[in-house]
Design a protein around this motif. Structure first.
Motif, PDB file in Angstrom:
ATOM      1  N   TRP A 148       0.838  -1.204   0.000  1.00  0.00           N
ATOM      2  CA  TRP A 148       0.000   0.000   0.000  1.00  0.00           C
ATOM      3  C   TRP A 148       0.868   1.247   0.000  1.00  0.00           C
ATOM      4  N   LEU A 149       1.936   1.217   0.814  1.00  0.00           N
ATOM      5  CA  LEU A 149       2.825   2.367   0.898  1.00  0.00           C
ATOM      6  C   LEU A 149       3.514   2.632  -0.446  1.00  0.00           C
ATOM      7  N   GLU A 150       3.993   1.561  -1.084  1.00  0.00           N
ATOM      8  CA  GLU A 150       4.651   1.716  -2.388  1.00  0.00           C
ATOM      9  C   GLU A 150       3.692   2.301  -3.423  1.00  0.00           C
ATOM     10  N   LYS A 151       2.454   1.856  -3.394  1.00  0.00           N
ATOM     11  CA  LYS A 151       1.456   2.350  -4.334  1.00  0.00           C
ATOM     12  C   LYS A 151       1.186   3.834  -4.116  1.00  0.00           C
ATOM     13  N   GLU A 152       1.026   4.219  -2.861  1.00  0.00           N
ATOM     14  CA  GLU A 152       0.747   5.619  -2.543  1.00  0.00           C
ATOM     15  C   GLU A 152       1.934   6.513  -2.887  1.00  0.00           C
ATOM     16  N   LEU A 153       3.141   6.041  -2.596  1.00  0.00           N
ATOM     17  CA  LEU A 153       4.330   6.826  -2.912  1.00  0.00           C
ATOM     18  C   LEU A 153       4.494   6.977  -4.423  1.00  0.00           C
ATOM     19  N   HIS A 154       4.204   5.909  -5.154  1.00  0.00           N
ATOM     20  CA  HIS A 154       4.301   5.964  -6.617  1.00  0.00           C
ATOM     21  C   HIS A 154       3.308   6.989  -7.175  1.00  0.00           C
ATOM     22  N   ALA A 155       2.115   7.060  -6.576  1.00  0.00           N
ATOM     23  CA  ALA A 155       1.113   8.032  -7.010  1.00  0.00           C
ATOM     24  C   ALA A 155       1.587   9.463  -6.766  1.00  0.00           C
ATOM     25  N   LEU A 156       2.466   9.632  -5.755  1.00  0.00           N
ATOM     26  CA  LEU A 156       3.016  10.959  -5.459  1.00  0.00           C
ATOM     27  C   LEU A 156       4.295  11.241  -6.246  1.00  0.00           C
ATOM     28  N   GLY A 157       4.700  10.292  -7.086  1.00  0.00           N
ATOM     29  CA  GLY A 157       5.897  10.477  -7.897  1.00  0.00           C
ATOM     30  C   GLY A 157       7.186  10.147  -7.167  1.00  0.00           C
ATOM     31  N   MET A 158       7.096   9.330  -6.126  1.00  0.00           N
ATOM     32  CA  MET A 158       8.273   8.942  -5.344  1.00  0.00           C
ATOM     33  C   MET A 158       8.407   7.432  -5.376  1.00  0.00           C
ATOM     34  N   THR A 159       9.607   6.975  -5.596  1.00  0.00           N
ATOM     35  CA  THR A 159       9.816   5.527  -5.712  1.00  0.00           C
ATOM     36  C   THR A 159      10.782   4.971  -4.662  1.00  0.00           C
ATOM     37  N   GLN A 160      11.771   5.757  -4.260  1.00  0.00           N
ATOM     38  CA  GLN A 160      12.793   5.292  -3.312  1.00  0.00           C
ATOM     39  C   GLN A 160      12.550   5.883  -1.926  1.00  0.00           C
ATOM     40  N   LEU A 161      12.591   5.017  -0.906  1.00  0.00           N
ATOM     41  CA  LEU A 161      12.449   5.508   0.466  1.00  0.00           C
ATOM     42  C   LEU A 161      13.564   6.486   0.831  1.00  0.00           C
ATOM     43  N   SER A 162      14.749   6.254   0.281  1.00  0.00           N
ATOM     44  CA  SER A 162      15.891   7.117   0.591  1.00  0.00           C
ATOM     45  C   SER A 162      15.693   8.545   0.091  1.00  0.00           C
ATOM     46  N   ASP A 163      14.724   8.743  -0.834  1.00  0.00           N
ATOM     47  CA  ASP A 163      14.438  10.079  -1.365  1.00  0.00           C
ATOM     48  C   ASP A 163      13.390  10.816  -0.542  1.00  0.00           C
ATOM     49  N   ILE A 164      12.889  10.150   0.524  1.00  0.00           N
ATOM     50  CA  ILE A 164      11.808  10.738   1.327  1.00  0.00           C
ATOM     51  C   ILE A 164      12.351  11.147   2.692  1.00  0.00           C
ATOM     52  N   PHE A 165      12.162  12.406   3.016  1.00  0.00           N
ATOM     53  CA  PHE A 165      12.604  12.913   4.310  1.00  0.00           C
ATOM     54  C   PHE A 165      11.596  12.572   5.410  1.00  0.00           C
TER      55      PHE A 165
ATOM     56  N   THR B 134      -4.883  11.993   9.611  1.00  0.00           N
ATOM     57  CA  THR B 134      -6.062  11.570  10.367  1.00  0.00           C
ATOM     58  C   THR B 134      -7.182  11.055   9.483  1.00  0.00           C
ATOM     59  N   LYS B 135      -7.112  11.360   8.173  1.00  0.00           N
ATOM     60  CA  LYS B 135      -8.121  10.880   7.230  1.00  0.00           C
ATOM     61  C   LYS B 135      -7.678   9.618   6.495  1.00  0.00           C
ATOM     62  N   GLY B 136      -6.494   9.097   6.870  1.00  0.00           N
ATOM     63  CA  GLY B 136      -6.013   7.874   6.249  1.00  0.00           C
ATOM     64  C   GLY B 136      -5.268   8.084   4.957  1.00  0.00           C
ATOM     65  N   LYS B 137      -4.926   9.337   4.636  1.00  0.00           N
ATOM     66  CA  LYS B 137      -4.186   9.625   3.415  1.00  0.00           C
ATOM     67  C   LYS B 137      -2.703   9.809   3.718  1.00  0.00           C
ATOM     68  N   LEU B 138      -1.892   9.438   2.740  1.00  0.00           N
ATOM     69  CA  LEU B 138      -0.444   9.565   2.890  1.00  0.00           C
ATOM     70  C   LEU B 138       0.019  10.916   2.346  1.00  0.00           C
ATOM     71  N   TYR B 139       0.851  11.595   3.135  1.00  0.00           N
ATOM     72  CA  TYR B 139       1.525  12.778   2.618  1.00  0.00           C
ATOM     73  C   TYR B 139       3.015  12.637   2.897  1.00  0.00           C
ATOM     74  N   ALA B 140       3.820  13.120   1.956  1.00  0.00           N
ATOM     75  CA  ALA B 140       5.263  12.901   2.046  1.00  0.00           C
ATOM     76  C   ALA B 140       6.018  14.167   1.664  1.00  0.00           C
ATOM     77  N   ILE B 141       7.189  14.325   2.272  1.00  0.00           N
ATOM     78  CA  ILE B 141       8.084  15.454   1.990  1.00  0.00           C
ATOM     79  C   ILE B 141       9.388  14.886   1.460  1.00  0.00           C
ATOM     80  N   PRO B 142       9.806  15.304   0.264  1.00  0.00           N
ATOM     81  CA  PRO B 142      11.038  14.744  -0.315  1.00  0.00           C
ATOM     82  C   PRO B 142      12.291  15.239   0.400  1.00  0.00           C
ATOM     83  N   MET B 143      13.369  14.508   0.238  1.00  0.00           N
ATOM     84  CA  MET B 143      14.668  14.853   0.807  1.00  0.00           C
ATOM     85  C   MET B 143      15.333  15.896  -0.096  1.00  0.00           C
TER      86      MET B 143
END
Length: 234
Positions: free
Chosen positions: A191-208, A214-223
């Motif tokens: 699920w995490l890989e799918k959500e990250l891919h939808a945000l244009g992120m593929t590598q965990l090392s690229d995510i800060f 609280t609504k069950g949605k993933l948000y990410a900040i790049p490194m």
């Protein structure tokens, strides 16, 4: 040889301070009572003496332990006795209420009118007519009760029923997956890989930082490695 001894005693004092602080409970300075503040300064001074006292370091270490045990003992007593709690921690003091400033209470708080007005402005109250009461708490902070017409409108005022809030789950920190948090959220790595891919992120090392809100949605900040050039606070 003396230099090595100082280094070793310094390390021992740091370890001792850490252990004693964990036993006493590590509270922020603004949450300390007067006794906590005095005790913290004293233990810090003794720790410095312990690190540099080449003749009798054991004396300083014993004093550190005694002060720490005294703090623990007083903390236990104040938890079980209201009278001792008032004696050591003091009581809240009403500084302002119903459009009246209490000069004697301000004097007891060692606070003049200018400092009181400063505290009001810091809390967002530039007009005393917006306030119902102001109380000096035992930790030295001033708490404010706004007038009913000045407080923000809440959902209950509007008769609206909201869903309960839940804590967000931090799932990626510094490019590393926090697997326990991901499992606690009821999601898996697919699920995490799918959500990250939808945000244009593929590598965990690229995510800060990444979290499930609280609504069950993933948000990410790049490194980002580059330094921001403009500083708006200069």
């Amino acid at each position: 040889m003396n230099i090595l001894y100082v280094i070793l005693t310094s390390i021992c004092s740091i370890v001792a301070l850490f252990v004693l602080t964990k036993l006493m409970g590590n509270r922020q300075l603004s949450q300390m009572s007067m006794f906590d503040y005095i005790n913290g300064i004293t233990i810090g001074s003794i720790a410095a003496e312990f690190a540099t006292n080449l003749e009798n370091p054991l004396h300083s270490f014993t004093a550190m332990v005694v002060y720490a045990l005294a703090a623990i003992g007083i903390s236990l007593c104040t938890c079980h006795s209201i009278k001792l709690r008032k004696f050591f921690n003091g009581q809240p003091l009403v500084l302002y209420s119903h459009n009246k400033l209490y000069k004697k209470n301000l004097a007891c708080a060692k606070m003049d009118i200018n400092e009181f007005l400063t505290q009001c402005r810091i809390a967002g109250y530039f007009d005393l007519n917006q306030l119902e009461s102001a109380i000096l708490e035992t930790n030295g902070q001033v708490s404010f009760l706004p007038l009913a017409e000045q407080r923000p409108i809440t959902a209950s005022d509007l008769g609206v029923t909201l869903q309960p809030e839940v804590l967000p789950y931090y799932v990626v920190l510094d490019g590393k997956l926090i697997d326990a948090n991901l499992q606690a959220s009821g999601r898996d790595e697919k699920w995490l890989e799918k959500e990250l891919h939808a945000l244009g992120m593929t590598q965990l090392s690229d995510i800060f930082f990444a979290a499930i809100d609280t609504k069950g949605k993933l948000y990410a900040i790049p490194m980002l490695e580059e330094k921001r050039q403009h500083n708006c606070f200069e």
